[in-house]
Design an enzyme around this catalytic site. Structure first.
Site, mmCIF file in Angstrom:
data_model
loop_
_atom_site.group_PDB
_atom_site.id
_atom_site.type_symbol
_atom_site.label_atom_id
_atom_site.label_comp_id
_atom_site.label_asym_id
_atom_site.label_seq_id
_atom_site.Cartn_x
_atom_site.Cartn_y
_atom_site.Cartn_z
ATOM 1 N N MET A 14 -24.618 4.194 19.657
ATOM 2 C CA MET A 14 -25.832 3.811 18.933
ATOM 3 C C MET A 14 -25.459 3.785 17.451
ATOM 4 O O MET A 14 -24.805 4.711 16.957
ATOM 5 C CB MET A 14 -26.945 4.830 19.220
ATOM 6 N N ALA A 44 -18.979 -2.114 23.542
ATOM 7 C CA ALA A 44 -20.258 -2.700 23.968
ATOM 8 C C ALA A 44 -20.551 -3.981 23.185
ATOM 9 O O ALA A 44 -21.054 -4.957 23.746
ATOM 10 C CB ALA A 44 -21.380 -1.682 23.774
ATOM 11 N N ASP A 244 -16.019 -7.976 16.287
ATOM 12 C CA ASP A 244 -16.252 -7.897 17.735
ATOM 13 C C ASP A 244 -16.610 -9.267 18.307
ATOM 14 O O ASP A 244 -16.153 -9.638 19.390
ATOM 15 C CB ASP A 244 -17.380 -6.888 18.031
HETATM 16 O O1 RIB Z 1 -17.344 -3.125 15.000
HETATM 17 C C1 RIB Z 1 -18.622 -2.675 14.635
HETATM 18 C C2 RIB Z 1 -18.921 -1.399 15.319
HETATM 19 O O2 RIB Z 1 -18.051 -0.406 14.842
HETATM 20 C C3 RIB Z 1 -20.305 -0.874 15.067
HETATM 21 O O3 RIB Z 1 -21.264 -1.391 15.960
HETATM 22 C C4 RIB Z 1 -20.131 0.614 15.164
HETATM 23 O O4 RIB Z 1 -20.589 1.118 16.387
HETATM 24 C C5 RIB Z 1 -18.655 0.860 14.971
HETATM 25 O O5 RIB Z 1 -18.091 1.470 16.021
#
Ligand code: RIB
Length: 296
Positions: A14, A44, A244
């Protein structure tokens, strides 16, 4: 076109996000503008991004036995991610990321919580799923042994593995050899290859090492020359999750059989759209959104 089957081994957390005008210095207190909790965690995030882009996605991870864990799971399901390989960890908290958005960028402290239970033994339980995938993606918010084990399973089974080495830490040379795609950002690459000239490093890993440089795009060595694939310029709301989205889009396109150049262009377009929304997953685009933006 057949949907690529992708397994993501990684963190689900989170994100506790504070917006402020100024990043506090050590010992300083500043007033913030807002506070929100949104789903995050590099694993995630990549799973959600790949699912929105049309892949069949399985998340291999752990959540805590807390309200965040319940929220994380329902968010993954709502985004079409298959959660059969996620287990709650008794008496443990879910992973959290403590994010400050200030001065046009983020700074993040991650508390791993249940993500530390995504061990090599845990991954072995999902070995047959991994072996049946078109691509596996992993990051470094899970223990180092997990990355080593996953690379080994993928290598033996001939399943391509995308390792997004974030956050940076030393990676054993055998693991680097076993991965198909290695995608550090410029800061991670500088730490991984300390003191080396990155253009030279790229030549050692043709078609494997891709260094992402935010607005400057991504560069790699194709076996003959260094190539830079430019990014797309947009109005930035929040850069969290851009990396991501890039990784998930690149993995999806590569698993579909697109060329490296095409996959990088697709990934850059997806990442550029992701920064136009708030939160790691807030701006992550759908397949249609990326394809129509690429036509513009
Ligand atoms: O890459 C972004 C993510 O890195 C964020 O959502 C946070 O959870 C960190 O782990």
């Amino acid at each position: 076109m057949k949907k690529p089957k992708i397994a993501v081994v990684g963190s689900s957390s989170m994100d506790l996000v504070v917006k402020a005008n100024k990043r506090p210095q050590a010992g300083e207190t500043v007033l913030g503008e807002s506070f929100e909790t949104v789903p995050g965690g590099k694993g995630a995030n990549q799973a959600v991004a790949a699912a929105r882009l049309g892949s069949e996605v399985y998340m291999i991870g752990c959540v805590g036995e807390d309200a965040y864990g319940t929220e994380i799971l329902s968010n993954l399901k709502a985004n079409g991610v298959i959660t059969d390989y996620i287990e709650p960890v008794k008496g443990e908290r879910s992973g959290t990321a403590h994010i400050i958005l200030a001065e046009g960028d983020n700074s993040i402290v991650v508390v791993k919580g249940a993500n530390d239970y995504v061990t090599s033994t845990y991954v072995k339980k999902a070995q047959s799923l991994i072996e049946s995938c078109d691509l596996v993606m992993i990051q470094q918010e899970v223990p180092e042994d997990t990355v080593i084990e996953t690379a080994d399973i993928c290598h033996k089974a001939g399943v391509p593995l995308l390792l997004n080495p974030a956050p940076a830490r030393p990676i054993p040379p055998t693991t680097v050899e076993q991965v198909t795609y290695l995608t550090p950002n410029e800061h991670e690459a500088a730490l991984m290859f300390k003191g080396e000239i990155l253009s030279k490093v790229l030549t050692r890993y043709p078609g494997k090492l891709f260094i992402t440089e935010g607005a400057a795009g991504v560069r790699y060595f194709d076996g003959h020359k260094e190539i830079r694939v430019p990014s797309f310029s947009v109005d930035v709301v929040d850069t969290t999750g851009a990396g991501d989205t890039f990784n998930a889009a690149f993995g999806t396109a590569a698993a579909e059989g697109k060329s490296i150049q095409e996959s990088l262009r697709f990934a850059n377009r997806a990442a550029s759209l992701s920064v136009t929304g708030f939160g790691a997953q807030g701006g992550m685009p759908t397949r249609l959104e990326v394809e129509s933006a690429l036509k513009d």
